[in-house]
Design a protein around this motif. Sequence first.
Motif, PDB file in Angstrom:
ATOM      1  N   LEU A 236       0.836  -1.194   0.000  1.00 58.13           N
ATOM      2  CA  LEU A 236       0.000   0.000   0.000  1.00 58.13           C
ATOM      3  C   LEU A 236       0.871   1.244   0.000  1.00 58.13           C
ATOM      4  O   LEU A 236       2.062   1.176   0.340  1.00 58.13           O
ATOM      5  CB  LEU A 236      -0.965   0.004   1.187  1.00 58.13           C
ATOM      6  CG  LEU A 236      -0.429   0.343   2.585  1.00 58.13           C
ATOM      7  CD1 LEU A 236      -1.597   0.452   3.560  1.00 58.13           C
ATOM      8  CD2 LEU A 236       0.587  -0.636   3.096  1.00 58.13           C
ATOM      9  N   PRO A 237       0.297   2.411  -0.352  1.00 55.80           N
ATOM     10  CA  PRO A 237       1.086   3.657  -0.341  1.00 55.80           C
ATOM     11  C   PRO A 237       1.429   4.086   1.080  1.00 55.80           C
ATOM     12  O   PRO A 237       0.719   3.759   2.036  1.00 55.80           O
ATOM     13  CB  PRO A 237       0.149   4.668  -1.016  1.00 55.80           C
ATOM     14  CG  PRO A 237      -0.926   3.874  -1.671  1.00 55.80           C
ATOM     15  CD  PRO A 237      -1.054   2.614  -0.895  1.00 55.80           C
ATOM     16  N   LEU A 238       2.499   4.834   1.197  1.00 54.81           N
ATOM     17  CA  LEU A 238       2.914   5.350   2.508  1.00 54.81           C
ATOM     18  C   LEU A 238       1.816   6.185   3.145  1.00 54.81           C
ATOM     19  O   LEU A 238       1.610   6.127   4.362  1.00 54.81           O
ATOM     20  CB  LEU A 238       4.189   6.179   2.344  1.00 54.81           C
ATOM     21  CG  LEU A 238       4.676   6.946   3.578  1.00 54.81           C
ATOM     22  CD1 LEU A 238       4.997   5.993   4.716  1.00 54.81           C
ATOM     23  CD2 LEU A 238       5.891   7.804   3.237  1.00 54.81           C
ATOM     24  N   GLU A 239       1.084   6.976   2.352  1.00 56.45           N
ATOM     25  CA  GLU A 239       0.078   7.874   2.898  1.00 56.45           C
ATOM     26  C   GLU A 239      -1.302   7.236   3.015  1.00 56.45           C
ATOM     27  O   GLU A 239      -2.295   7.924   3.240  1.00 56.45           O
ATOM     28  CB  GLU A 239      -0.022   9.134   2.022  1.00 56.45           C
ATOM     29  CG  GLU A 239       1.300   9.879   1.849  1.00 56.45           C
ATOM     30  CD  GLU A 239       1.901  10.332   3.172  1.00 56.45           C
ATOM     31  OE1 GLU A 239       1.133  10.524   4.141  1.00 56.45           O
ATOM     32  OE2 GLU A 239       3.141  10.480   3.242  1.00 56.45           O
ATOM     33  N   SER A 240      -1.385   5.932   2.865  1.00 56.51           N
ATOM     34  CA  SER A 240      -2.679   5.254   2.938  1.00 56.51           C
ATOM     35  C   SER A 240      -3.357   5.504   4.282  1.00 56.51           C
ATOM     36  O   SER A 240      -2.730   5.390   5.335  1.00 56.51           O
ATOM     37  CB  SER A 240      -2.505   3.749   2.751  1.00 56.51           C
ATOM     38  OG  SER A 240      -3.715   3.063   3.038  1.00 56.51           O
ATOM     39  N   PRO A 241      -4.661   5.825   4.291  1.00 58.63           N
ATOM     40  CA  PRO A 241      -5.379   5.969   5.562  1.00 58.63           C
ATOM     41  C   PRO A 241      -5.553   4.638   6.287  1.00 58.63           C
ATOM     42  O   PRO A 241      -5.936   4.624   7.461  1.00 58.63           O
ATOM     43  CB  PRO A 241      -6.732   6.542   5.129  1.00 58.63           C
ATOM     44  CG  PRO A 241      -6.905   6.083   3.720  1.00 58.63           C
ATOM     45  CD  PRO A 241      -5.532   6.072   3.129  1.00 58.63           C
ATOM     46  N   TRP A 242      -5.262   3.540   5.598  1.00 59.80           N
ATOM     47  CA  TRP A 242      -5.446   2.202   6.185  1.00 59.80           C
ATOM     48  C   TRP A 242      -4.128   1.617   6.678  1.00 59.80           C
ATOM     49  O   TRP A 242      -4.046   0.427   6.967  1.00 59.80           O
ATOM     50  CB  TRP A 242      -6.077   1.262   5.161  1.00 59.80           C
ATOM     51  CG  TRP A 242      -7.396   1.733   4.656  1.00 59.80           C
ATOM     52  CD1 TRP A 242      -7.719   2.101   3.386  1.00 59.80           C
ATOM     53  CD2 TRP A 242      -8.592   1.895   5.425  1.00 59.80           C
ATOM     54  NE1 TRP A 242      -9.034   2.481   3.306  1.00 59.80           N
ATOM     55  CE2 TRP A 242      -9.597   2.368   4.548  1.00 59.80           C
ATOM     56  CE3 TRP A 242      -8.915   1.697   6.763  1.00 59.80           C
ATOM     57  CZ2 TRP A 242     -10.892   2.651   4.974  1.00 59.80           C
ATOM     58  CZ3 TRP A 242     -10.212   1.977   7.187  1.00 59.80           C
ATOM     59  CH2 TRP A 242     -11.181   2.441   6.299  1.00 59.80           C
ATOM     60  N   LEU A 243      -3.102   2.436   6.819  1.00 55.74           N
ATOM     61  CA  LEU A 243      -1.789   1.910   7.180  1.00 55.74           C
ATOM     62  C   LEU A 243      -1.816   1.202   8.532  1.00 55.74           C
ATOM     63  O   LEU A 243      -1.253   0.106   8.679  1.00 55.74           O
ATOM     64  CB  LEU A 243      -0.754   3.045   7.183  1.00 55.74           C
ATOM     65  CG  LEU A 243       0.681   2.648   7.555  1.00 55.74           C
ATOM     66  CD1 LEU A 243       1.188   1.515   6.680  1.00 55.74           C
ATOM     67  CD2 LEU A 243       1.605   3.865   7.467  1.00 55.74           C
ATOM     68  N   ALA A 244      -2.450   1.788   9.535  1.00 58.51           N
ATOM     69  CA  ALA A 244      -2.474   1.158  10.869  1.00 58.51           C
ATOM     70  C   ALA A 244      -3.182  -0.191  10.808  1.00 58.51           C
ATOM     71  O   ALA A 244      -2.727  -1.176  11.412  1.00 58.51           O
ATOM     72  CB  ALA A 244      -3.161   2.082  11.877  1.00 58.51           C
ATOM     73  N   HIS A 245      -4.319  -0.266  10.108  1.00 58.73           N
ATOM     74  CA  HIS A 245      -5.047  -1.533   9.982  1.00 58.73           C
ATOM     75  C   HIS A 245      -4.214  -2.565   9.232  1.00 58.73           C
ATOM     76  O   HIS A 245      -4.212  -3.758   9.584  1.00 58.73           O
ATOM     77  CB  HIS A 245      -6.373  -1.307   9.263  1.00 58.73           C
ATOM     78  CG  HIS A 245      -7.358  -0.500  10.053  1.00 58.73           C
ATOM     79  ND1 HIS A 245      -7.361   0.876  10.052  1.00 58.73           N
ATOM     80  CD2 HIS A 245      -8.365  -0.877  10.884  1.00 58.73           C
ATOM     81  CE1 HIS A 245      -8.330   1.316  10.837  1.00 58.73           C
ATOM     82  NE2 HIS A 245      -8.955   0.275  11.357  1.00 58.73           N
ATOM     83  N   ALA A 246      -3.511  -2.126   8.193  1.00 59.03           N
ATOM     84  CA  ALA A 246      -2.678  -3.054   7.431  1.00 59.03           C
ATOM     85  C   ALA A 246      -1.533  -3.583   8.270  1.00 59.03           C
ATOM     86  O   ALA A 246      -1.175  -4.764   8.187  1.00 59.03           O
ATOM     87  CB  ALA A 246      -2.151  -2.358   6.175  1.00 59.03           C
ATOM     88  N   LEU A 247      -0.934  -2.738   9.097  1.00 61.64           N
ATOM     89  CA  LEU A 247       0.144  -3.174   9.978  1.00 61.64           C
ATOM     90  C   LEU A 247      -0.343  -4.237  10.961  1.00 61.64           C
ATOM     91  O   LEU A 247       0.329  -5.251  11.184  1.00 61.64           O
ATOM     92  CB  LEU A 247       0.715  -1.976  10.735  1.00 61.64           C
ATOM     93  CG  LEU A 247       1.571  -0.994   9.925  1.00 61.64           C
ATOM     94  CD1 LEU A 247       1.739   0.322  10.678  1.00 61.64           C
ATOM     95  CD2 LEU A 247       2.934  -1.603   9.592  1.00 61.64           C
ATOM     96  N   ALA A 248      -1.517  -4.022  11.542  1.00 59.15           N
ATOM     97  CA  ALA A 248      -2.060  -4.993  12.491  1.00 59.15           C
ATOM     98  C   ALA A 248      -2.391  -6.304  11.805  1.00 59.15           C
ATOM     99  O   ALA A 248      -2.091  -7.392  12.326  1.00 59.15           O
ATOM    100  CB  ALA A 248      -3.301  -4.414  13.173  1.00 59.15           C
ATOM    101  N   ALA A 249      -3.026  -6.230  10.632  1.00 58.02           N
ATOM    102  CA  ALA A 249      -3.422  -7.450   9.924  1.00 58.02           C
ATOM    103  C   ALA A 249      -2.209  -8.254   9.481  1.00 58.02           C
ATOM    104  O   ALA A 249      -2.183  -9.486   9.587  1.00 58.02           O
ATOM    105  CB  ALA A 249      -4.297  -7.092   8.727  1.00 58.02           C
ATOM    106  N   ALA A 250      -1.187  -7.571   8.978  1.00 60.56           N
ATOM    107  CA  ALA A 250       0.003  -8.268   8.498  1.00 60.56           C
ATOM    108  C   ALA A 250       0.757  -8.945   9.630  1.00 60.56           C
ATOM    109  O   ALA A 250       1.406  -9.979   9.434  1.00 60.56           O
ATOM    110  CB  ALA A 250       0.919  -7.287   7.771  1.00 60.56           C
TER     111      ALA A 250
END
Length: 412
Positions: A236-250
């Motif tokens: 995902l892009p660095l500025e994605s609003p879903w970055l925190a969710h992606a970090l937790a899921a991964a």
Amino acid sequence: MRLILKGFDTIQALLDRHLSTSLDCPVAVAVSGGGDSVALMHLAADWTQRHGRRLLVLSVDHRLSPEGAQWNGRVAVAAQSLKADWCNLVWSEPKPTTGLAAAARAARHALLATAARDAGAKVVLMGHTADDVAEADWMRAQGTPLGRLRVWGPSPAWPDGRGIMLLRPLLDIRRQALRDWLEARDIGWVEDPANLDPRFHRSRARAAQPDIGGRSHAIPPPRDYTCDPGSGLVELPLESPWLAHALAAASGRSDLPGGQAVAQLRERLRGGGRPGVLGGTRIEIGAGGLSLSREPGRRPPRDLSLWPGQVQIWDGRFMVRAATPGWHIGAAQGRRARLSVVDRAALARLPPGARAGHPVLFQHDDTSPLLASAQVEVTCLVPGRLSLATGQVRSEDELAAEPWREPIRHPI
């Protein structure tokens, strides 16, 4: 004449939008006995009776108040009068000496999610109000790492809450309006004295009476990530609003990394810094932006013995079911050299940082690990978790159809 609840049409519209009128499973509602949840229970009973759905009332006794069992008993009587089923849940584990509020919240969500799953429910109604939104904002400004309350969002309990959605239809309603409505209908509720105890941050937030903000029905940002259905690798892009969710899921962890930590990560990477690790997730720079995968670190995911026919969760990222005995699942770290040439080549298609934490299957002797076996079904949970977190599933009907969940498959 009974008082008409201001915002009633909005509540009904949200129930109509997100709940199904045709499913046979129950609609669950979390009821503490307080005014907000009692009002929601009555509103939900009205909706489920009109649409021929069953209502399941869930009550949690945290064992923090000597009156907890009595409060749950009152909820049971009220549920029976509404022809709803009732389930008593108890947080019986030892209580921590610090972080009690956060631990109680996590335990409550886990109990609610497990009870809902056991009953076949897919949605749990929660009685948060506009006042709760304002108080959470106030606490967040004070440095408390709280997530934002959403009308429709996944259970924060993981993996207990996988596939369970929370619906909060009262986020535009004031707490006092609900109590006025209950009084007009001669419906009682309990007041927890802990709500006035200044030792608790939530109580201090309530005493501060923060200003109520605007409407809480924000449209989720569009999906801007990709997720490999076999490995759970997220890009995902660095500025994605879903970055925190992606970090937790991964990572497979239940908690989202704090907003400050995510902001610091972005700032470091904007300045050309090294990606590194955050919240158990390895971050690498890929062609499409960031590449996120589980970071094994010094403690790789624990091996898990598989019981035939039983669905089990490994490392918060994979759902596993073995058809025959003797199987185990564990991390590829330390086992890659024993994989077959074909499996090593398949694993090499992943980014270097994602290989060590990838699952492998093995028998008792662990001499010939495999990436896949016809005797073991493996489903990566990361894509489905992100689909729910990012608003890809908008109703109970879509949740029941499970178009968002990957079919059971082998990892690679």
